[in-house]
Design an enzyme around this catalytic site. Sequence first.
Site, PDB file in Angstrom:
ATOM      1  N   ASN A 138      -0.469  11.243   6.395  1.00 11.08           N
ATOM      2  CA  ASN A 138      -1.650  10.826   6.965  1.00 11.08           C
ATOM      3  C   ASN A 138      -2.554  11.961   6.932  1.00 11.08           C
ATOM      4  O   ASN A 138      -3.894  11.541   7.716  1.00 11.08           O
ATOM      5  CB  ASN A 138      -1.366   9.964   8.153  1.00 11.08           C
TER       6      ASN A 138
ATOM      7  N   THR B  28      -0.377  -2.988  10.654  1.00 10.15           N
ATOM      8  CA  THR B  28      -1.058  -2.892   9.362  1.00 10.15           C
ATOM      9  C   THR B  28      -0.368  -3.896   8.592  1.00 10.15           C
ATOM     10  O   THR B  28       0.567  -3.464   7.778  1.00 10.15           O
ATOM     11  CB  THR B  28      -1.290  -1.878   8.919  1.00 10.15           C
TER      12      THR B  28
ATOM     13  N   THR C  76       1.073  -1.091   0.041  1.00 13.34           N
ATOM     14  CA  THR C  76       0.179  -0.095   0.117  1.00 13.34           C
ATOM     15  C   THR C  76       0.945   1.274   0.019  1.00 13.34           C
ATOM     16  O   THR C  76       1.167   1.597  -1.134  1.00 13.34           O
ATOM     17  CB  THR C  76      -0.865  -0.074   1.254  1.00 13.34           C
TER      18      THR C  76
ATOM     19  N   GLU D 121       6.195   4.797   7.369  1.00 11.44           N
ATOM     20  CA  GLU D 121       5.910   6.156   6.652  1.00 11.44           C
ATOM     21  C   GLU D 121       6.603   7.318   7.169  1.00 11.44           C
ATOM     22  O   GLU D 121       6.660   7.632   8.336  1.00 11.44           O
ATOM     23  CB  GLU D 121       4.345   6.611   6.714  1.00 11.44           C
TER      24      GLU D 121
END
Length: 405
Positions: A400, A190, A153, A276
């Site tokens: 985000n 995740t 992702t 991230e």
Amino acid sequence: MGDRVSRLIQGGVTSAQGFLASGVHCGVKPQKKDLTLVFSRVPAAAAGVFTTNKVKAAPVLLDMERIRSGRGQAVVLNSGNANACTGEQGMRDAREMAQLTAQTLQISEDLVYVCSTGPIGHPLPMDAIRRGIPDAARQLSADGAAAAEAILTTDTVPKTAAVQVSVGGQVITVGGMTKGAAMIHPQMATTLTVLTTDAAVALPVLQATLRRATDLSYNRITVDGNRSTNDTILLLANGESGAPEITGPGDALDAFQEALTAVAVTLAKMIVRDGEGATKMIEVTVRGAQSEEDAHRAALAIAASPLVKTALGGASPNWGRVLAAVGYSGAEIQTDRASVRIGPVLVAERGAPVGEAQALYDAVKYLAGDDIQVSVDLGLGKGEVTVWTCDLTEEYVRENAGPIT
């Protein structure tokens, strides 16, 4: 150790004998690969570990139901859509993914597991999935690279690992692939992870080894303190190595556990390194705790602290934030016994600063690197645990705070 020898090898989810995989673009995402298929030529023993989030995605619920059988032969995974919080339609879609896969591969539907990852609250584009599954089946091969790519992702790189271990002259292989870059926290992350092995392992042993490997890897990483709705780790053991079945304690079980844990730790650390916005990989060790549980609490509190993570990202040796995190972790601490090291540099001793300007200078210089170690000695016992995290940067916020994609 006996006569076992293990080594990390190039490879991934298809490294073990009898496994094939593919990754294709079917249209869940606008352009990038978004559908993966992993297939064992023969039915395999299956074990799983799933998210502890009470909000569980449809494929997680389906897999938790199926894993009770202890059998599996295929896993179909999509990225670009979590199929989470999608109601009864979501369950129907997850079941249809399994049905289509079973029909295409001509295997029992009960042997198919389903995984999804991506934004929450959007129905799956099933027309794309229906096109993609036959395409993925046609492209099955012993090269797992495309499969690892199609589950990503916000990851920036695919994540694969494999280990071979020889026990009494018999070679078994454990391989796997994973994804994850945010919503990462113990119990779990995740992540979608598929692990494969050509070892033959009795089912209770397989589940126990997977749980142990998970506890030492995925349950010791954190990026942002958030747990996902879709976390799934599946392990398939098809016995194709020809090695005797592992049924209980002994050198073969020790070797298998060692190999499985090595793959899981390698993959979990790849997730943290690819967090991230991350610029630094941070290893946090707490030793000298009253118990291993206390060490785990303290290490995780340090690793999850935004104050610690931002300080280290800015090359600031703010050890006070480290001790403060231990103090609220629930672990026993006597401040006048605690010391902190940043890399090799002792920055605090007996709960007070090491009053040398050189120590501060050396710590700042050390923090300019991108592999950081922070260690705390509580001086209270023998408990010791290491966890992994990354720094927290402005890029994480930008990633985000944007629109749902």
